[in-house]
Design an enzyme around this catalytic site. Structure first.
Site, mmCIF file in Angstrom:
data_model
loop_
_atom_site.group_PDB
_atom_site.id
_atom_site.type_symbol
_atom_site.label_atom_id
_atom_site.label_comp_id
_atom_site.label_asym_id
_atom_site.label_seq_id
_atom_site.Cartn_x
_atom_site.Cartn_y
_atom_site.Cartn_z
ATOM 1 N N LYS A 20 13.212 -46.777 -16.564
ATOM 2 C CA LYS A 20 13.625 -46.234 -15.272
ATOM 3 C C LYS A 20 14.889 -45.382 -15.432
ATOM 4 C CE LYS A 20 11.492 -50.077 -12.742
ATOM 5 N NZ LYS A 20 11.711 -51.176 -11.741
ATOM 6 N N TYR A 60 4.010 -46.564 -6.777
ATOM 7 C CA TYR A 60 4.411 -47.813 -6.122
ATOM 8 C C TYR A 60 3.717 -48.006 -4.773
ATOM 9 C CZ TYR A 60 8.092 -49.009 -9.505
ATOM 10 O OH TYR A 60 8.790 -49.400 -10.632
ATOM 11 N N PHE A 68 12.418 -52.481 1.009
ATOM 12 C CA PHE A 68 13.167 -51.804 -0.052
ATOM 13 C C PHE A 68 12.458 -50.577 -0.602
ATOM 14 C CE2 PHE A 68 10.732 -55.280 -2.164
ATOM 15 C CZ PHE A 68 10.019 -54.548 -3.115
ATOM 16 N N ARG A 96 4.956 -57.700 -20.364
ATOM 17 C CA ARG A 96 5.673 -58.241 -19.204
ATOM 18 C C ARG A 96 6.654 -59.318 -19.643
ATOM 19 N NH1 ARG A 96 5.303 -56.306 -13.787
ATOM 20 N NH2 ARG A 96 5.380 -58.456 -13.047
ATOM 21 N N THR A 102 10.979 -59.951 -12.676
ATOM 22 C CA THR A 102 11.367 -58.832 -11.804
ATOM 23 C C THR A 102 12.860 -58.890 -11.470
ATOM 24 O OG1 THR A 102 9.142 -58.784 -10.873
ATOM 25 C CG2 THR A 102 10.879 -57.722 -9.587
ATOM 26 N N ARG A 113 15.259 -57.250 -19.500
ATOM 27 C CA ARG A 113 16.028 -57.363 -18.253
ATOM 28 C C ARG A 113 17.096 -58.448 -18.358
ATOM 29 N NH1 ARG A 113 10.626 -56.919 -14.463
ATOM 30 N NH2 ARG A 113 10.599 -54.661 -14.137
ATOM 31 N N ASN A 123 16.693 -52.587 -12.399
ATOM 32 C CA ASN A 123 16.203 -53.463 -13.474
ATOM 33 C C ASN A 123 15.595 -52.707 -14.668
ATOM 34 O OD1 ASN A 123 13.839 -52.771 -12.210
ATOM 35 N ND2 ASN A 123 13.162 -54.856 -11.783
ATOM 36 N N HIS A 126 9.818 -50.795 -16.277
ATOM 37 C CA HIS A 126 8.581 -51.133 -15.577
ATOM 38 C C HIS A 126 7.503 -51.454 -16.600
ATOM 39 C CE1 HIS A 126 4.979 -50.791 -13.055
ATOM 40 N NE2 HIS A 126 4.471 -50.115 -14.058
ATOM 41 N N GLU A 137 -2.522 -47.009 -13.884
ATOM 42 C CA GLU A 137 -1.218 -46.369 -14.127
ATOM 43 C C GLU A 137 -1.291 -45.385 -15.295
ATOM 44 O OE1 GLU A 137 1.547 -49.659 -14.449
ATOM 45 O OE2 GLU A 137 1.382 -50.116 -12.311
HETATM 46 P P1 IDP Z 1 7.829 -55.561 -11.279
HETATM 47 O O1 IDP Z 1 8.568 -54.280 -11.577
HETATM 48 O O2 IDP Z 1 8.412 -56.716 -12.041
HETATM 49 O O3 IDP Z 1 6.340 -55.437 -11.452
HETATM 50 P P2 IDP Z 1 7.377 -55.412 -8.390
HETATM 51 O O4 IDP Z 1 7.292 -56.575 -7.466
HETATM 52 O O5 IDP Z 1 6.123 -54.679 -8.725
HETATM 53 O O6 IDP Z 1 8.111 -55.925 -9.737
HETATM 54 O O7 IDP Z 1 8.444 -54.407 -7.778
HETATM 55 C C1 IDP Z 1 8.595 -53.125 -8.333
HETATM 56 C C2 IDP Z 1 10.063 -52.799 -8.419
HETATM 57 O O8 IDP Z 1 10.612 -52.753 -7.106
HETATM 58 C C3 IDP Z 1 10.909 -53.825 -9.159
HETATM 59 O O9 IDP Z 1 10.878 -53.694 -10.565
HETATM 60 C C4 IDP Z 1 12.289 -53.564 -8.581
HETATM 61 O O10 IDP Z 1 12.896 -52.418 -9.207
HETATM 62 C C5 IDP Z 1 11.965 -53.186 -7.148
HETATM 63 N N1 IDP Z 1 12.108 -54.367 -6.278
HETATM 64 C C6 IDP Z 1 11.277 -55.431 -6.195
HETATM 65 N N2 IDP Z 1 11.739 -56.327 -5.313
HETATM 66 C C7 IDP Z 1 12.888 -55.801 -4.816
HETATM 67 C C8 IDP Z 1 13.841 -56.262 -3.851
HETATM 68 O O11 IDP Z 1 13.727 -57.341 -3.269
HETATM 69 N N3 IDP Z 1 14.908 -55.434 -3.607
HETATM 70 C C9 IDP Z 1 15.069 -54.239 -4.232
HETATM 71 N N4 IDP Z 1 14.201 -53.789 -5.133
HETATM 72 C C10 IDP Z 1 13.127 -54.546 -5.433
HETATM 73 MG MG MG Z 2 4.953 -54.323 -10.397
#
Ligand code: IDP
Ligand code: MG
Length: 159
Positions: A20, A60, A68, A96, A102, A113, A123, A126, A137
């Site tokens: 990212k 996304y 968010f 993963r 996450t 992470r 974070n 991805h 994807e």
């Molecule tokens: P992942 O990246 O671990 O698959 P996802 O639930 O798919 O997690 O969410 C995608 C991205 O959205 C996360 O990596 C993070 O950057 C962001 N994200 C997820 N939950 C939150 C939140 O509660 N607040 C702010 N950003 C979030």
């Molecule tokens: Mg995801």
């Protein structure tokens, strides 16, 4: 030879891994690539670029109802990302694990992470969450396909 014959018929997966904008800005590109290389996965596609907002919204799309979402798209379009496809046995799930949870506060130390970030909204990486989403994807980010090549390491990585 015999090893090559066995490897050719082994079931391999591919996953979409993205560094990212914060990971790029913080100089973590090499570190993240290094971990996937050293694990034994094979890089089959890579580019650094700044996709337009609509493209990131497509990536996304399943999170579009989240509070968010706008912040996430702002963050993800704030600078270039490094898009990669990595290949190997079980690479979707294992990738993963390498990224960590996450939320960085839930990520084990030793994960990307866990080692390099603090907040969920920054974070740094991805990774596809299933084989099905990996295929979608990879098709979105690399519409021209990936590079097929034989790694000289494969006989030393796979039985
Ligand atoms: P992942 O990246 O671990 O698959 P996802 O639930 O798919 O997690 O969410 C995608 C991205 O959205 C996360 O990596 C993070 O950057 C962001 N994200 C997820 N939950 C939150 C939140 O509660 N607040 C702010 N950003 C979030
Ligand atoms: Mg995801």
């Amino acid at each position: 030879n015999k090893f090559h014959f066995i490897n050719k018929f082994r079931k391999m997966e591919r996953t979409y891994i993205m560094i990212k904008p914060d990971g790029v800005q913080r100089g973590l590109v090499g570190e993240i690539i290094k971990r996937f290389e050293q694990k034994g996965y094979k890089l089959v596609a890579m580019k650094l670029w700044s996709p337009p907002r609509e493209f990131m919204e497509k990536h996304y799309a399943d999170l579009s109802s989240k509070g968010f979402f706008a912040g996430l798209i702002n963050y993800m379009t704030s600078g270039p990302v490094v898009s990669m496809v990595w290949e190997g046995a079980n690479v979707v799930l294992e990738g993963r694990k390498m990224l960590g949870a996450t939320k960085p506060t839930d990520s084990a130390m030793g994960t990307i992470r866990g080692d390099f970030c603090i907040e969920v909204g920054r974070n740094i990486c991805h990774g596809s969450d299933s084989v099905e989403s990996a295929n979608a994807e990879i098709a979105l980010w690399f519409p021209d396909g990936v590079s097929e090549w034989d790694s000289c390491e494969s006989a030393w990585i796979y039985e």
